[in-house]
Write a protein that holds these residues in place. Structure first.
Motif: not given
Ligand SMILES: O=C(O)CCC(=O)C(=O)O
Ligand SMILES: [Fe+2]
Length: 242
Positions: A81-90, A136-149
């Motif tokens: 999100y917002s160009g922040v690529a948190n590395p994915l941990e198991p 944390m500032g104003w945002h919505a968790d609406a990145e295209p990678s998320l299942d919107p349903t």
């Protein structure tokens, strides 16, 4: 004599049922103090999670995020999100156990179905607010990678903090609805909730499409808070199985 609506809402929901908060385009379910032993979970996550300082680029300049973060997930379920690529941990053992408990509440399994038939969460973003300066500032968790349903389930540990929501677009003028016991209606339909230790807040669709949220600074707070947001990220290169 019958209790009025106001009296009924002050009595709170029946045991085990969430407080419900609805506005046009917003559906929230709030289980206050849902998780037992929240302080033990806080201690465990402070040690177990590989907290990192991430950076964000704004107007060509790098800034440290005002909190520490980590992300865990299933293979291929990376969330940025917002160009922040948190590395994915198991999934760590504590976070995996919390995922299991939240899924057991939100997706109760039908014993007649195979155990992998129900959808669940594939990713969690963890935020560590070291004290009231972190935010944390104003945002919505609406990145295209998320299942919107899918709902987004937010679990809070540690210091109680104010969580604010506001419509993404200016609402048409309507009479201000009466505040519910755990919220305050603000200007332009903004809402504030207090999220305490062990609280579970579920933001159901289509909330992210129509509303934003933030965690404002509260400079007098000295204690740490951890928040986990469980999400359903669609694995890269595929679609979610139902
Ligand atoms: O800390 C919170 O309660 C909010 C976290 C959040 O909005 C997010 O991780 O997207
Ligand atoms: Fe969020």
């Amino acid at each position: 004599m019958m209790a009025s609506r106001q009296q009924l809402s002050l009595l709170g929901p029946p045991a085990g049922q969430p407080l419900r908060l609805e506005r046009p385009g917003l559906v929230l379910r709030h289980w206050p103090a849902w998780l037992d032993d929240a302080d033990l979970w806080l201690e465990r996550l402070l040690i177990e999670v590989p907290w990192k300082q991430e950076w964000i680029v704004l107007h060509g300049r790098r800034h440290p995020l005002p909190r520490l973060t980590a992300a865990m997930g299933d293979p291929g379920c990376h969330y940025s999100y917002s160009g922040v690529a948190n590395p994915l941990e198991p999934w760590s053992s504590a976070v995996e156990e919390l995922r299991r408990r939240v899924e057991a509440l939100l997706y109760p399994r039908d014993p007649t179905q195979p155990s992998d038939a129900a959808p669940g969460f594939t990713n969690v973003l963890l935020n560590l607010y070291r004290d009231g300066h972190d935010h944390m500032g104003w945002h919505a968790d609406a990145e295209p990678s998320l299942d919107p349903t899918a709902p987004i389930a937010s679990l809070s540990l540690g210091a109680s903090r104010c969580f604010r929501l506001r419509p993404r677009t200016r609402p048409a003028p309507t009479p201000t609805p009466a505040p519910t016991p755990n919220s305050d209606a603000g200007p332009l339909g903004a809402l504030s909730l207090e999220l305490g230790r062990g609280d579970l807040l579920v933001m159901d669709p289509p909330s992210q499409r129509h509303w934003q949220h933030q965690l404002p600074p509260r400079r007098r707070i000295r204690d740490a808070r951890i928040n986990l947001t469980f999400r359903r990220v669609i694995p890269r290169g595929g679609s979610m199985a139902e």
